[in-house]
Design a protein around this motif. Structure first.
Motif, PDB file in Angstrom:
ATOM      1  N   ASP A  65       0.867  -1.178   0.000  1.00 32.05           N
ATOM      2  CA  ASP A  65       0.000   0.000   0.000  1.00 32.05           C
ATOM      3  C   ASP A  65       0.904   1.229   0.000  1.00 32.05           C
ATOM      4  O   ASP A  65       1.576   1.495   0.990  1.00 32.05           O
ATOM      5  CB  ASP A  65      -0.903  -0.015   1.245  1.00 32.05           C
ATOM      6  N   PRO A  66       0.948   1.985  -1.117  1.00 30.27           N
ATOM      7  CA  PRO A  66       1.856   3.136  -1.175  1.00 30.27           C
ATOM      8  C   PRO A  66       1.515   4.192  -0.136  1.00 30.27           C
ATOM      9  O   PRO A  66       2.354   5.024   0.210  1.00 30.27           O
ATOM     10  CB  PRO A  66       1.680   3.666  -2.601  1.00 30.27           C
ATOM     11  N   GLY A  67       0.273   4.185   0.379  1.00 28.60           N
ATOM     12  CA  GLY A  67      -0.138   5.186   1.364  1.00 28.60           C
ATOM     13  C   GLY A  67       0.155   4.770   2.800  1.00 28.60           C
ATOM     14  O   GLY A  67      -0.062   5.550   3.717  1.00 28.60           O
ATOM     15  N   ALA A  68       0.641   3.564   3.010  1.00 21.87           N
ATOM     16  CA  ALA A  68       0.829   3.065   4.383  1.00 21.87           C
ATOM     17  C   ALA A  68       2.024   3.723   5.067  1.00 21.87           C
ATOM     18  O   ALA A  68       2.961   4.172   4.408  1.00 21.87           O
ATOM     19  CB  ALA A  68       1.007   1.560   4.369  1.00 21.87           C
ATOM     20  N   ASN A  69       1.964   3.774   6.391  1.00 17.91           N
ATOM     21  CA  ASN A  69       3.057   4.363   7.169  1.00 17.91           C
ATOM     22  C   ASN A  69       3.891   3.322   7.884  1.00 17.91           C
ATOM     23  O   ASN A  69       4.615   3.635   8.817  1.00 17.91           O
ATOM     24  CB  ASN A  69       2.497   5.341   8.199  1.00 17.91           C
ATOM     25  N   THR A  70       3.760   2.072   7.469  1.00 15.23           N
ATOM     26  CA  THR A  70       4.549   1.002   8.071  1.00 15.23           C
ATOM     27  C   THR A  70       5.160   0.174   6.953  1.00 15.23           C
ATOM     28  O   THR A  70       4.662   0.169   5.817  1.00 15.23           O
ATOM     29  CB  THR A  70       3.651   0.074   8.921  1.00 15.23           C
TER      30      THR A  70
ATOM     31  N   LYS B 298       4.011  14.804   6.647  1.00 16.56           N
ATOM     32  CA  LYS B 298       4.680  13.559   7.041  1.00 16.56           C
ATOM     33  C   LYS B 298       4.672  13.505   8.557  1.00 16.56           C
ATOM     34  O   LYS B 298       5.447  14.199   9.217  1.00 16.56           O
ATOM     35  CB  LYS B 298       6.115  13.507   6.506  1.00 16.56           C
ATOM     36  N   ASP B 299       3.743  12.749   9.106  1.00 16.02           N
ATOM     37  CA  ASP B 299       3.593  12.636  10.550  1.00 16.02           C
ATOM     38  C   ASP B 299       2.960  11.274  10.840  1.00 16.02           C
ATOM     39  O   ASP B 299       1.741  11.141  10.925  1.00 16.02           O
ATOM     40  CB  ASP B 299       2.709  13.777  11.070  1.00 16.02           C
ATOM     41  N   ASP B 300       3.831  10.275  10.949  1.00 16.74           N
ATOM     42  CA  ASP B 300       3.364   8.890  11.099  1.00 16.74           C
ATOM     43  C   ASP B 300       2.423   8.732  12.289  1.00 16.74           C
ATOM     44  O   ASP B 300       1.436   8.000  12.213  1.00 16.74           O
ATOM     45  CB  ASP B 300       4.556   7.932  11.271  1.00 16.74           C
ATOM     46  N   SER B 301       2.726   9.456  13.392  1.00 16.60           N
ATOM     47  CA  SER B 301       1.917   9.258  14.600  1.00 16.60           C
ATOM     48  C   SER B 301       0.498   9.806  14.414  1.00 16.60           C
ATOM     49  O   SER B 301      -0.400   9.484  15.178  1.00 16.60           O
ATOM     50  CB  SER B 301       2.589   9.910  15.804  1.00 16.60           C
TER      51      SER B 301
END
Ligand SMILES: Nc1ncnc2c1ncn2[C@@H]1O[C@H](COP(=O)(O)OP(=O)(O)OP(=O)(O)O)[C@@H](O)[C@H]1O
Ligand SMILES: [Mg+2]
Length: 228
Positions: free
Chosen positions: A36-41, A130-133
Motif C-alpha cells: 500500500d503506497p499510502g501506508a506508514n509502516t 509527514k507525521d506517522d503518529s
C-alpha cells in the motif's frame, strides 16, 4: 560516510563533498504483507525491491532532467542500490504531495460518501504532512501558510510542479499501456538559491498503477516499464 537518517524504505548518508547518498532497501510500505503506497509502516520485504525502485527512479529522474524539471538527482548506482542527490531542506518536517487521476486509497476512504471507486479525477493535488503518529493528515493551503510551513507562492509552485511531473510520469506509463491512478511526491529547497525541487524517489512504491483494470505491484511495474 555518515548515516543521517534511517527511513522505512531508504537510509540517507552524508558524503564528504556535501551531497547525500540514498541507499534503497528491500522494504516496502504496506500492512500484513500487502503493498500500500499510502501506508506508514513497512508491510513486507521483497528481494530486489530496492534496486527495482531505484531503476525506475533513475529512468524517470533522467527524463525530468532532460525536460529541465528541477530535481535533487545527480546519478545512480544500480549495483550498490544507491542514488547520489543534492541535499534538500524539506518544508516543516516534510510534506507529501499527491496527484490523483482516479479515486482510490485514502481519497476514497475519506470521501466515500460522494466519490465512486475509481472515478476519474482531473490531476487533483493534495498535500499531507509527514507525521506517522497522526497518519499523515491532509492539510489545506491556508493551514500550511498559517503554521509557517510554506508561503502561498511556494504552495502554488509545488502544486504546479506536481501536476507537471505527474503528467510526465503518466505519459511514460501510458506508453506501456499502464494507467497511473495516483502518485506521491516529496519536495524540498535545494542549493544556495533554495530552488524548489523534487526530492526522494519516483518508484512503484510511491504510485498506484493499473493495467487492463488490474492493480500492478511495484516490482511488476518496474519490470514492465524498463523492458524493451
Ligand atoms: N535530497 C534530499 N535531501 C534531504 N532529505 C531527503 C532527500 N531526498 C529524500 N530525503 C528524505 O530521505 C528520507 C528517505 O527515507 P524513506 O523513503 O525511507 O522515507 P520515510 O521518511 O521513512 O517515510 P515514508 O516511507 O513515509 O516516505 C525521507 O525522509 C525523505 O524526506
Ligand atoms: Mg519515503
Amino acid at each position: 560516510m555518515e548515516c543521517v537518517y534511517t527511513g522505512k524504505t531508504k537510509d540517507v548518508y552524508s558524503l564528504e563533498n556535501g551531497n547525500y547518498l540514498l541507499k534503497f532497501k528491500d522494504d516496502v510500505t504496506g500492512e500484513n504483507g500487502v503493498f500500500d503506497p499510502g501506508a506508514n509502516t513497512v508491510g513486507l520485504t521483497i528481494e530486489g525491491a530496492g534496486k527495482a525502485g531505484l531503476r525506475l527512479s533513475k529512468f524517470l529522474f533522467e527524463i525530468l532532467r532532460d525536460k529541465g524539471v528541477p530535481t535533487h538527482y545527480i546519478d545512480a548506482n544500480i549495483e550498490e542500490a544507491t542514488m547520489t542527490v543534492k541535499p534538500a531542506k524539506v518544508f516543516g518536517n516534510g510534506l507529501e504531495v499527491i496527484c490523483r487521476y482516479r479515486a482510490v486509497g485514502s481519497f476514497l476512504r475519506r470521501y466515500g460518501m460522494y466519490a465512486k471507486e475509481e472515478q476519474p479525477l482531473d490531476a487533483l493535488v493534495e498535500f499531507t504532512l509527514k507525521d506517522d503518529s497522526r497518519q499523515d493528515p491532509p492539510i489545506t493551503e491556508d493551514a500550511l501558510v498559517m503554521l509557517g510551513i510554506l508561503s502561498s507562492e511556494e504552495y502554488k509552485a509545488i502544486k504546479d510542479l506536481t501536476k507537471k511531473i505527474a503528467g510526465i510520469v503518466k505519459d511514460e506509463l501510458a506508453k506501456k499501456g499502464i494507467e497511473l491512478y495516483d502518485i506521491k511526491f516529496e519536495f524540498g529547497r535545494v542549493g544556495k538559491d533554495k530552488q524548489i525541487a523534487l526530492i526522494d524517489e519516483i518508484s512503484g512504491g510511491n504510485m498506484r498503477a493499473y493495467k487492463d483494470g488490474k492493480s500492478i505491484e511495484p516490482l511488476l511495474l518496474e519490470k514492465l516499464m524498463l523492458e524493451d
